[in-house]
Scaffold this active site. Structure first.
Site, PDB file in Angstrom:
ATOM      1  N   LYS A   1       2.443  -3.780   6.596  1.00  0.00           N
ATOM      2  CA  LYS A   1       2.787  -3.651   5.286  1.00  0.00           C
ATOM      3  C   LYS A   1       4.230  -3.301   4.755  1.00  0.00           C
ATOM      4  O   LYS A   1       4.960  -4.051   4.323  1.00  0.00           O
ATOM      5  CB  LYS A   1       2.089  -2.572   4.341  1.00  0.00           C
TER       6      LYS A   1
ATOM      7  N   TYR B   1      -1.517  -1.249  10.840  1.00  0.00           N
ATOM      8  CA  TYR B   1      -1.919  -1.890   9.588  1.00  0.00           C
ATOM      9  C   TYR B   1      -0.871  -1.338   8.570  1.00  0.00           C
ATOM     10  O   TYR B   1      -0.176  -2.305   7.807  1.00  0.00           O
ATOM     11  CB  TYR B   1      -3.246  -0.996   8.953  1.00  0.00           C
TER      12      TYR B   1
ATOM     13  N   SER C   1       0.875  -1.084  -0.024  1.00  0.00           N
ATOM     14  CA  SER C   1      -0.100  -0.028   0.276  1.00  0.00           C
ATOM     15  C   SER C   1       0.922   1.200   0.111  1.00  0.00           C
ATOM     16  O   SER C   1       1.817   1.335   0.582  1.00  0.00           O
ATOM     17  CB  SER C   1      -0.936  -0.220   1.303  1.00  0.00           C
TER      18      SER C   1
HETATM   19  C1  WQD Z   1      -9.592   8.998   1.519  1.00  0.00           C
HETATM   20  C2  WQD Z   1     -10.136  10.286   1.876  1.00  0.00           C
HETATM   21  C3  WQD Z   1     -10.312  10.956   3.959  1.00  0.00           C
HETATM   22  C4  WQD Z   1     -14.362   8.763   4.669  1.00  0.00           C
HETATM   23  C5  WQD Z   1      -6.920   3.943   3.409  1.00  0.00           C
HETATM   24  C6  WQD Z   1      -5.799   3.150   3.824  1.00  0.00           C
HETATM   25  C7  WQD Z   1      -4.988   2.615   2.562  1.00  0.00           C
HETATM   26  C8  WQD Z   1      -5.999   2.027   1.798  1.00  0.00           C
HETATM   27  C9  WQD Z   1      -7.091   2.725   1.138  1.00  0.00           C
HETATM   28  C10 WQD Z   1      -5.780  -0.421   2.292  1.00  0.00           C
HETATM   29  C11 WQD Z   1      -9.348  10.665   2.922  1.00  0.00           C
HETATM   30  C12 WQD Z   1     -11.542  11.245   3.295  1.00  0.00           C
HETATM   31  C13 WQD Z   1     -12.903   9.177   4.101  1.00  0.00           C
HETATM   32  C14 WQD Z   1     -15.308   9.576   4.963  1.00  0.00           C
HETATM   33  C15 WQD Z   1     -13.829  11.607   4.491  1.00  0.00           C
HETATM   34  N1  WQD Z   1      -6.521   1.044   2.390  1.00  0.00           N
HETATM   35  N2  WQD Z   1     -12.895  10.605   3.782  1.00  0.00           N
HETATM   36  N3  WQD Z   1     -15.123  11.004   4.552  1.00  0.00           N
HETATM   37  O1  WQD Z   1      -7.451   6.861   4.357  1.00  0.00           O
HETATM   38  O2  WQD Z   1      -6.643   7.256   1.776  1.00  0.00           O
HETATM   39  O3  WQD Z   1      -6.578   5.036   2.705  1.00  0.00           O
HETATM   40  O4  WQD Z   1      -7.779   3.122   2.728  1.00  0.00           O
HETATM   41  O5  WQD Z   1      -4.996  -0.643   1.570  1.00  0.00           O
HETATM   42  O6  WQD Z   1      -3.948   2.002   3.062  1.00  0.00           O
HETATM   43  O7  WQD Z   1      -4.939   4.080   4.635  1.00  0.00           O
HETATM   44  O8  WQD Z   1      -8.762   6.034   2.199  1.00  0.00           O
HETATM   45  O9  WQD Z   1     -11.262   6.246   1.570  1.00  0.00           O
HETATM   46  O10 WQD Z   1     -10.808   6.076   4.037  1.00  0.00           O
HETATM   47  O11 WQD Z   1     -10.185   8.138   2.797  1.00  0.00           O
HETATM   48  O12 WQD Z   1     -13.725  12.859   4.067  1.00  0.00           O
HETATM   49  O13 WQD Z   1     -16.354   9.250   5.489  1.00  0.00           O
HETATM   50  O14 WQD Z   1     -11.281  10.475   1.928  1.00  0.00           O
HETATM   51  O15 WQD Z   1     -10.082  12.109   5.099  1.00  0.00           O
HETATM   52  O16 WQD Z   1      -8.879  12.132   2.594  1.00  0.00           O
HETATM   53  P1  WQD Z   1      -7.455   6.359   2.870  1.00  0.00           P
HETATM   54  P2  WQD Z   1     -10.163   6.516   2.718  1.00  0.00           P
END
Ligand code: WQD
Length: 345
Positions: free
Chosen positions: A157, A153, A128
């Site tokens: 990785k 997590y 990741s």
């Molecule tokens: C994306 C953006 C949030 C939810 C994580 C893991 C990464 C991978 C993908 C596994 C961010 C914003 C989110 C919400 C929001 N997982 N958001 N409201 O955190 O980039 O990555 O998932 O491999 O390893 O770290 O993904 O989809 O949680 O967030 O505003 O209800 O959306 O702040 O900017 P993230 P995400």
């Protein structure tokens, strides 16, 4: 010549199931092992509806060495492995570090232990962009420094990549391709498989589509005071089918010995950074469906901006993530509508 069998661990999960479809489309026989802790058997039916081929399925836990050893006895023709089996919720890992280290690392150690004696030629590892933390600069290449993990997590990785490197450098008789995903989103265009998180979604797209269909009242945008054009965080959202196709290329690369390197690492992204607010707008324009949303405080641990430089994967693997974000958003919406149609959500 028939293609060699691939073991897909975690193959009923989101990215795993899409990869099984692409492996079958490429002519590979597949066997899935999954403990169904974060997925269900219906996914196997969905895969069969898409490809017409029902993959072999073994319900089992990869942390259980005897179970995994029996799998290789039952399937002596496994020549490649794609390892998706892992716990993957960043937030949950903060509260359950032992579960994450035990599950993610023991799974990998068991696989690596069994590969040599069973004549397996290579393992594709699901890593990741989390390993880069908050990058010093964007876009991020594979040469970017690995930052101290901000969650158990993310640390699993990083440690997994180091374990693979040490085992192979110690002379293990197999290769590895490590794929660092950016943000996988969307669903298969057939809407037969897609992302199906348990409970309240942590990730943006499933929460967004559940809000659009009315399951959730409003999407909370975690912060608009970041140092970005519209203040919301920026990510590289990659279509899950494009991502799945890269796995087929990676496993083929090892089985057909296309590289003289024993370990290769690739960033899998589109190369485009998109903010949360931009993504909401793309979804609304692509589907004609409004997403009620409000700005709330930042989420602890969020990276401000991270997007890939995919040139290395583009040139070496001959792979590009070429789906448009609008089409990807339409696929996510079609999947959410299918779940509603089936009364699942
Ligand atoms: C994306 C953006 C949030 C939810 C994580 C893991 C990464 C991978 C993908 C596994 C961010 C914003 C989110 C919400 C929001 N997982 N958001 N409201 O955190 O980039 O990555 O998932 O491999 O390893 O770290 O993904 O989809 O949680 O967030 O505003 O209800 O959306 O702040 O900017 P993230 P995400």
């Amino acid at each position: 010549m028939t293609k060699e069998r691939i073991l897909v661990t975690g193959g009923t999960g989101y990215i795993g199931s899409h990869t099984v479809v692409e492996l079958q489309n490429a002519g590979y026989p597949v066997v899935i092992i999954d403990n169904l802790s974060n997925s269900n058997r219906d996914v196997i039916d969905g895969i069969e509806r898409i490809t017409g081929i029902r993959p072999d399925f073994v319900e089992g836990d990869c942390t259980d060495l005897p179970v995994l050893a029996k799998l290789f006895t039952d399937y002596p023709d496994i020549k490649g492995i794609i390892n998706f089996a892992a716990s993957k919720a960043v937030g949950e890992s903060m509260h359950k570090p032992i579960l994450y280290y035990r599950n993610n690392l023991n799974t990998l150690l068991n696989l690596l232990d069994l590969m040599g004696p069973n004549g397996v030629k290579g393992i594709v590892f699901s890593s990741s962009c989390t390993v880069y933390g908050e990058p010093d600069e964007n876009p991020v290449t594979e040469k970017a420094p690995i930052k101290k993990a901000t969650s158990p997590y993310g640390n699993t990785k990083q440690i997994s990549e180091e374990i693979i490197t040490d085992v192979i450098n110690a002379g293990a008789p197999f290769k590895s391709v490590i794929l660092r995903y950016f943000n996988p989103v969307g669903a298969h265009p057939s809407a037969e498989i897609g992302e199906l998180p348990n409970g309240v979604p942590q990730n943006l797209i499933p929460y967004l589509t559940q809000t659009a269909i009315g399951i959730r009242k409003e999407l909370s945008v975690f912060g608009n005071d970041y140092n970005t054009p519209d203040g919301s965080c920026i990510r590289d959202y990659i279509n899950v089918v494009d991502l799945a196709k890269a796995h087929v290329i990676a496993v083929e690369r090892m089985l057909e010995n296309k590289s003289d390197k024993k370990i290769e690492i690739f960033n899998l992204g589109t190369g485009n950074g998109v903010s949360v607010l931009e993504l909401i707008r793309v979804f609304e324009e692509a589907t004609g469906v409004k997403v009620p949303h409000k700005i709330v405080d930042r989420r602890a641990g969020d990276i401000e901006k991270v997007w890939a430089d995919p040139k290395f994967a583009n040139e070496v693997l001959g792979w590009t993530a070429d789906s448009s974000l609008a089409d990807t958003m339409r696929s996510a919406w079609a999947w959410q509508c299918k779940l509603r149609e089936r009364g699942i959500m």
